[in-house]
Enzyme design. Structure first.
Site, PDB file in Angstrom:
ATOM      1  N   ASP A 329       0.797  -1.178   0.141  1.00 31.84           N
ATOM      2  CA  ASP A 329       0.041   0.143   0.150  1.00 31.84           C
ATOM      3  C   ASP A 329       0.862   1.180  -0.007  1.00 31.84           C
ATOM      4  OD1 ASP A 329      -2.412   1.657   0.324  1.00 31.84           O
ATOM      5  OD2 ASP A 329      -1.617   1.787   2.435  1.00 31.84           O
ATOM      6  N   ASP A 331      -0.053   4.849   1.051  1.00 30.81           N
ATOM      7  CA  ASP A 331      -0.202   5.819   2.279  1.00 30.81           C
ATOM      8  C   ASP A 331      -0.208   5.272   3.559  1.00 30.81           C
ATOM      9  OD1 ASP A 331      -0.421   7.896   0.167  1.00 30.81           O
ATOM     10  OD2 ASP A 331      -2.368   7.478   0.011  1.00 30.81           O
TER      11      ASP A 331
END
Length: 495
Positions: A329, A331
């Protein structure tokens, strides 16, 4: 009338120390037209020893080392170090024409923003007093290649978006076609240029055609990444692997039946092997010079090539099946979370992210990004701003072998927004890796759910915004790591 400014470009030349390198650099130094902003020579010798002997030509020249990891890795070192938006890749065994800089500038000038690359036309000078040898015909095949990086200029934006060359291709074979197919799949176009580059014919010794069969292992990776019909998509012929497999099976059957004392069956199998081998040898002898040495060479190698080709393909398929990847991922996993991040200056790597990525790359594990970016659908982030942020992440933490974004809002009902699995599945397919040998690392429950739904493994790295229920989900069905560096070490154990 304002004079149009020529596009700035860098030249990247991977080299294993060929003698032709000096001649190539002289051609660039004395060419007509806009000079390159810089020339980067990438020393890809496994043990460099003495520095490369390069002529003093007044070129803005830099020499970098890539550790002998092959031309794909060397080109990645080069374009990442280059300062311009266009990077022209040249092989160290080609020769550019005097007007090459001018024609390259013409090829790049005015290209649309959707054009990722400009391809040169390759010429192979052959003697006109005799038919070409097998080695010369092999070199001549380069003139029919659609996307050959012997001379190909790429836009940096496109290279960043696909993560550059796939370094799992260890030799100068298929890595250029793989890059072009990945770039085209993202909607970029590749343009044919007007410049012409000369590739002298190769001469590789008696068993050169046997050594070339190592490329069958690379074909296995191409199949895994681009599907069964990759040859058609890349403009390639059907190849001879099927006939090589039949020839090899016939030969092995003849040996087995002889050992089992079944003479009739052994004779039939041996006859089939001999017929297939003879057909292969004649197909290679007929277009050649038919000298005694060339005929002997084609006869011997035509018997050796089928089993060698099949062996390399089997080993390639085995390596593909053993392949693995780690997807992150973005952020709060790789970089600090800034709501609707649109300013590349605000990109800040998370603690341990660089260490984690370095560990995985050192083990030869491809890494990628799978990220929800609903700011595009909501109008808070434009595609150009997302691209600029991606470039900044790549500068700080790259290279990434795949970037997968979902631009949709939560209510759009798309198949790609996590916790749905489409991005994970697309990333695995793009990397040519079984999704069951992928690990997804993220900070919230949707990352874990996307991985599990796709059939991948999951590692949760909780942050302040991770909910207790999400931690409990990971505790039951995934793995929890205190930080992203630990997650990388765990990912290596899981795969």
């Amino acid at each position: 009338m304002t004079e149009r400014r020529a596009p700035e470009y860098s030249v990247v030349v991977p080299t294993a120390g060929r003698d032709n390198l000096a001649a190539l650099l002289r051609g660039l130094a004395h060419g007509d037209g806009p000079a390159p902003d810089e020339v980067l020579v990438i020393d890809d010798r496994p043990r460099p020893g003495a520095p490369l002997a390069l002529p003093e030509l007044g070129l803005p020249l830099r020499v970098l080392n890539s550790g002998g990891r092959g031309p794909a890795a060397a080109r990645n070192v080069g374009w990442r170090a280059a300062r311009t938006d266009w990077i022209a890749f040249l092989d160290d065994d080609v020769l550019t024409s005097r007007d090459w800089p001018a024609r390259l500038a013409d090829d790049l000038d005015g290209l649309g923003d959707d054009v990722a690359a400009s391809v040169a036309r390759i010429e192979v000078p052959l003697p006109d007093t005799r038919r070409p040898t097998d080695d010369e015909r092999d070199t001549l095949a380069l003139t029919r290649s659609r996307w050959i990086t012997a001379d190909m200029a790429y836009r940096r934006d496109a290279l960043v978006e696909v993560g550059g060359f796939d370094e799992r291709f260890p030799r100068a074979y298929r890595e250029d076609a793989d890059l072009a197919l990945r770039v085209r799949r993202l909607g970029w176009r590749l343009a044919q240029g007007s410049r012409v580059t000369t590739h002298p014919p190769k001469s590789g010794g008696f068993l050169a055609s046997v050594r070339r069969q190592r490329g069958n292992a690379d074909n296995a990776l191409m199949r895994a990444k681009h599907g069964r019909h990759w040859r058609h998509e890349a403009g390639e012929g059907s190849g001879r692997l099927g006939r090589h497999a039949l020839t090899t099976l016939a030969g092995l059957s003849a040996l087995a039946l002889t050992t089992a004392r079944i003479p009739r069956g052994a004779s039939l199998a041996a006859g089939l092997w001999a017929g297939l081998t003879a057909e292969f040898a004649l197909s290679r002898i007929a277009p050649g010079p038919r000298t005694p040495r060339e005929v002997a060479r084609m006869t011997v190698t035509s018997a050796v090539i089928p089993p060698v080709a099949c062996t390399h393909r089997v080993l390639g398929e085995w390596r593909v099946r053993r392949g693995r990847a780690v997807l992150f991922d973005r952020d709060d996993t790789l970089i600090e979370d800034v709501p609707y991040l649109s300013d590349p200056e605000k990109v800040r790597p998370m603690p341990g992210a660089a260490e984690a990525l370095a560990l995985l790359r050192a083990e030869g594990v491809p890494v990628g990004v799978v990220s929800n970016q609903s700011g595009i659908a909501r109008g808070h982030v434009t595609p150009d701003q997302l691209r600029a942020v991606t470039h900044r992440v790549d500068e700080l933490l790259g290279p990434f072998s795949t970037w997968q974004f979902c631009p949709h809002a939560p209510d759009d009902g798309c198949a790609c927004r996590k916790p749905r699995p489409a991005m994970v599945l697309r990333a695995a397919q793009e990397l040519g890796v079984d999704v069951r040998r992928c690990v997804v690392v993220g900070d919230i429950g949707s990352d874990v759910e996307a991985a599990l739904t796709a059939g991948a493994r999951a590692i949760l790295v909780p942050t302040a915004r991770t909910l207790p229920d999400e931690v409990e989900l990971a505790r039951r069905h995934a793995v929890i790591a205190p930080d992203v560096a630990t997650a990388a070490r765990l990912a290596l154990e899981l795969t």
